[in-house]
Design a protein around this motif. Sequence first.
Motif, short mmCIF file in Angstrom:
data_model
loop_
_atom_site.label_atom_id
_atom_site.label_comp_id
_atom_site.label_asym_id
_atom_site.label_seq_id
_atom_site.Cartn_x
_atom_site.Cartn_y
_atom_site.Cartn_z
N ARG A 1 1.19 -12.49 -1.98
CA ARG A 1 1.80 -13.08 -0.78
C ARG A 1 1.96 -12.04 0.33
O ARG A 1 1.77 -12.33 1.51
CB ARG A 1 3.17 -13.67 -1.16
CG ARG A 1 3.89 -14.40 -0.02
CD ARG A 1 4.98 -15.30 -0.56
NE ARG A 1 6.02 -14.60 -1.26
CZ ARG A 1 7.14 -14.14 -0.67
NH1 ARG A 1 7.33 -14.30 0.64
NH2 ARG A 1 8.06 -13.52 -1.37
N ALA A 2 2.29 -10.78 -0.07
CA ALA A 2 2.48 -9.70 0.93
C ALA A 2 1.17 -9.41 1.68
O ALA A 2 1.16 -9.29 2.90
CB ALA A 2 2.97 -8.43 0.24
N VAL A 3 0.06 -9.33 0.92
CA VAL A 3 -1.24 -9.03 1.55
C VAL A 3 -1.64 -10.18 2.48
O VAL A 3 -2.11 -9.96 3.60
CB VAL A 3 -2.33 -8.79 0.47
CG1 VAL A 3 -3.70 -8.60 1.12
CG2 VAL A 3 -1.97 -7.56 -0.38
N GLN A 4 -1.40 -11.42 2.03
CA GLN A 4 -1.73 -12.60 2.85
C GLN A 4 -0.88 -12.62 4.13
O GLN A 4 -1.39 -12.86 5.23
CB GLN A 4 -1.49 -13.87 2.02
CG GLN A 4 -2.03 -15.16 2.64
CD GLN A 4 -3.54 -15.11 2.85
OE1 GLN A 4 -4.26 -14.48 2.08
NE2 GLN A 4 -4.02 -15.72 3.91
N ALA A 5 0.43 -12.34 3.97
CA ALA A 5 1.36 -12.34 5.13
C ALA A 5 0.96 -11.26 6.12
O ALA A 5 1.06 -11.45 7.34
CB ALA A 5 2.79 -12.12 4.64
N THR B 1 9.88 -6.78 6.79
CA THR B 1 9.87 -6.87 5.32
C THR B 1 9.51 -8.29 4.94
O THR B 1 9.79 -9.23 5.67
CB THR B 1 11.24 -6.49 4.72
OG1 THR B 1 12.27 -7.22 5.40
CG2 THR B 1 11.53 -5.02 4.82
N LEU B 2 8.89 -8.44 3.78
CA LEU B 2 8.47 -9.75 3.30
C LEU B 2 9.70 -10.56 2.91
O LEU B 2 10.54 -10.07 2.16
CB LEU B 2 7.54 -9.57 2.08
CG LEU B 2 6.83 -10.81 1.58
CD1 LEU B 2 5.71 -11.21 2.55
CD2 LEU B 2 6.24 -10.56 0.19
N PRO B 3 9.83 -11.81 3.40
CA PRO B 3 11.00 -12.63 3.01
C PRO B 3 11.08 -12.78 1.49
O PRO B 3 10.06 -12.90 0.80
CB PRO B 3 10.71 -13.98 3.68
CG PRO B 3 9.78 -13.67 4.80
CD PRO B 3 8.95 -12.52 4.33
#
Length: 523
Positions: A174-178, A159-161
Amino acid sequence: MFETLQDRLGSILNGLTGRGSLSEADVSAALREVRRALLEADVALEVVRSFTDAVREKAVGAEILKSIKPGQMVVKLVHDELISMLGSEGVSIDLNAAAPVVIMMVGLQGSGKTTTSGKIANRLKTRDKKKVLMASLDTRRPAAQEQLRQLGVQAGIDTLPIIAGQSPTDIASRAVQAAKLGGHDVVILDTAGRTHIDEPLMIEMAEIKRKSNPHEILLVADALTGQDAVNLARNFDDRVGITGLVLTRMDGDGRGGAALSMRAVTGKPIKLIGVGEKMGELEEFHPRRVADRILGMGDIVSLVEMAAENIDAEKAAAMAAKMAKGKFDLNDLADQLRQMQKMGGMGGIMGLMPGMAGMKDKMSAAGLDDKLFGRQIAIINSMTKAERANPDLLKHSRKKRIAAGSGTDAADINKLLKMHRQMADMMKMMGGKKGGGMMKQMMGGLAGKMGLGGLGGGMGGMPDLSKMDPKQLEALAKQAEAAGIKPGSMPGLGGGGLPGLGGGGRLPGLGGLPGLPGLPKKK
């Protein structure tokens, strides 16, 4: 979910099939009842109108084959129209895009978006072996982001921090980049909901869509929504543009109208249905199978798939070896009963078997419900190891002790022992010389690809189900239907048996369960 609709349509269409000829007045009367049944099931009025008009149009101009009674023709037309209303073929989540594939979840608050996001991620990880990242974009609902994080921990999914103070669109970017940096195959964006559709929600959804460029936008809707489902689906489709629907709470006692209406109004496929609270309780939606179930025609393919998922292949192979030698003790019987419980109990299995949907109520009235299995397992668990292996040890004093330990009485224990004795006799007969190793044929291939191998071996010349995938099984069912073979009349199936599962329609690993107390014997 569709039980009320199933009962209503079943009684209407049963009244037609028995007649030799039908007048236009008969068809109109039947369609009036069908219309009423659909409206009572909360199907939208515009959908009901187009449904009955389409059936009437086809019924008036239909050429009735000599071998088919007019009533059966109407049933077929209702069935076909039901399938086209639900979408003719099942459509799964499309992952054919450059990684990371972005899946955006939209819907109202309380529809089950967060739980469904976790279920889809778990499904993609376990079935498709994909690396998934989940991100919660819900900054308004307290602990929404923490809920998704907990689901991720529970299922072992990234999961995204959480960074406090970020806007939903920033989290999406940020999710797509991560996901790109982390080498993830799929990103699931769990967006915020509202108690009702409002302008700020739609603007936020459109902005998230622009920033993340999702490949799939899935509308999560509660199957118990009813008439309002149509407005919900139409609004989201017009403003955000959805690619598919996910219906939650399909295990509830709603009337199923949302499922029928939303697909017809948006033209978008229902891709998945939530059938329970657990992480694994998410299924693909197969329109033909659902239509079959609604009209009481059963659903063999789902039954076979369920058996493949729930039957332990190694255990089944070991039991097959024991049965081939004619051995069958109370431990084996307990295993069989547990397998049936896993597959939804007697009611769940009956609902999927052709022509057996109506038996559920009769069985309940006879006291043969799923609680009976629980009692029987409790009786076996109250025995010692030696007693389970050798039921002949059970004399009066031992039965008294077992009855006290399991909260039952001596009559219940005697019924269980009688059932075991009948099954053990059958196993001996089938495993011994007389049966020519029939049990081996029936049970031997359970360790095969589907967990169901070798069941068809020589049974009335039916093909071997173990070598067929679900699509082939569905094709087989369609061929049989096209050839005019009705469920329950297939040659070599011993009167209503399941194809490839042996004469009595026995399920693999379930041993047929003859002589269950409360069921009348054939005369």
